[in-house]
Design a protein around this motif. Structure first.
Motif, short mmCIF file in Angstrom:
data_model
loop_
_atom_site.label_atom_id
_atom_site.label_comp_id
_atom_site.label_asym_id
_atom_site.label_seq_id
_atom_site.Cartn_x
_atom_site.Cartn_y
_atom_site.Cartn_z
N ILE A 82 0.84 -1.20 0.00
CA ILE A 82 0.00 0.00 0.00
C ILE A 82 0.88 1.25 0.00
CG2 ILE A 82 -1.62 1.35 1.39
CD1 ILE A 82 -2.86 -1.31 2.30
N LEU A 83 1.88 1.28 0.87
CA LEU A 83 2.77 2.44 0.96
C LEU A 83 3.56 2.64 -0.33
CD1 LEU A 83 4.09 2.05 4.61
CD2 LEU A 83 2.80 3.99 3.72
N ASP A 84 3.97 1.55 -0.95
CA ASP A 84 4.75 1.63 -2.18
C ASP A 84 3.99 2.40 -3.26
OD1 ASP A 84 6.95 0.86 -3.97
OD2 ASP A 84 5.44 -0.39 -4.95
N ARG A 85 2.70 2.13 -3.39
CA ARG A 85 1.90 2.81 -4.41
C ARG A 85 1.46 4.21 -3.96
NH1 ARG A 85 1.96 -2.28 -4.60
NH2 ARG A 85 1.59 -3.53 -6.48
N LEU A 86 1.17 4.34 -2.69
CA LEU A 86 0.70 5.62 -2.18
C LEU A 86 1.80 6.68 -2.19
CD1 LEU A 86 -1.71 7.09 -0.71
CD2 LEU A 86 -0.57 6.44 1.42
N LEU A 87 3.02 6.29 -1.81
CA LEU A 87 4.09 7.26 -1.61
C LEU A 87 4.98 7.49 -2.83
CD1 LEU A 87 5.26 6.24 1.98
CD2 LEU A 87 3.71 8.07 1.32
N HIS A 88 4.73 6.73 -3.91
CA HIS A 88 5.56 6.92 -5.10
C HIS A 88 5.48 8.36 -5.61
CE1 HIS A 88 6.57 5.73 -9.51
NE2 HIS A 88 7.61 6.21 -8.89
#
Length: 274
Positions: free
Chosen positions: A240-246
């Motif tokens: 989730i963080l990988d996609r959200l914070l990109h």
């Protein structure tokens, strides 16, 4: 950790640098990549190398690191200082995480956010801070600057509840569309209630399907390092963080709770009257 050929990266957010956490991040990376690499290149980190030596000398390794590598059957490759190309490949991912993920923005950058350029870029905004410091008000204020953009506001708890109900009724895709259609999705109160893994997977579907297609403004009282507890699964939280914070602007808001401040002032007034 980044794979050499595909350059597929894995980033683990932690609040500790001890050996147990270091090796736990390895396990999460192995789960993410669905396997263990033949070798891992380390940039002379102190958790692996006991001390630095002159070029050409054997590098002394920590017994814990040797035992861990032996258990998972991979080779330890310590990056030599005279290997600039390899060093650059290792440090590039570190710089990306440091400059674009972990670097919290100053509160003055809210004026920049009000231009809504992040909506045009289909990027996200994360408003982090303790309860009562104005995260929800700020999220609503940003949404009010919408300039013709469609907006959908929901708390994380409400979104999960509606998605679960739709899934039970066999209309999950139809309900997902309501969270995918608007230009800006505002998700309030991320982290106030822990989720079960099935619930976290529903959140992942929303984040994943909106990735680079629409903006998300979220508020949370948890640091990113605590999201594994929030979503009940470290690997899922990382995804989730990988996609959200990109593509994301991170605004850290600190200070005393306005709710508590107002309550204390009311109590003081009542005391003064009495």
């Amino acid at each position: 950790m980044t794979l050499s050929y595909s350059r597929d990266p894995f980033c683990c957010f932690t609040t500790s640098q001890d050996l147990a956490t270091f090796f736990d991040c390895h396990r999460q990376a192995f789960a993410h990549f669905a396997g263990v690499p033949l070798s891992i290149v380390y940039d002379r980190t102190k958790t692996v190398v006991r001390r630095h030596v002159a070029p050409g000398e054997a590098v002394p390794l920590h017994p814990e690191a040797v035992a861990f590598a032996g258990h998972y059957d991979y080779d330890i490759d310590v990056l030599a200082a005279y290997r600039p190309q390899g060093k650059g490949r290792v440090e590039r991912q570190v710089n990306i995480v440091r400059d674009h993920v972990l670097a919290g923005r100053a509160f003055s950058s809210v004026e920049d956010l009000a231009t809504l350029s992040f909506v045009e870029d289909k990027a996200n905004v994360a408003l982090l801070g303790p309860p009562g410091v104005g995260k929800t008000h700020l999220a609503v204020a940003l949404a009010a600057c919408r300039a013709g953009y469609s907006i959908y506001f929901t708390s994380l708890d409400d979104m999960v509840r509606h998605l679960k109900a739709a899934e039970d009724q066999g209309r999950l895709m139809s309900k997902l569309t309501s969270y995918l259609r608007p230009a800006v999705l505002v998700v309030d109160e991320v982290g106030y209630q822990p989720l079960e893994r099935a619930e976290a997977n529903l959140v992942f579907q929303v984040i994943s399907k909106r990735y680079e297609k629409g903006s998300i403004i979220l508020t949370s009282n948890k640091t990113f390092g605590e999201w594994g507890q929030v979503f009940g699964d470290e690997v899922l939280a990382t995804a989730i963080l990988d996609r959200l914070l990109h593509h994301c602007e991170v605004v850290s808001i600190n200070g005393n709770s306005y709710h508590l401040k107002n309550r204390l002032q009311a109590i003081q007034r009542d005391t003064d009257v009495a």
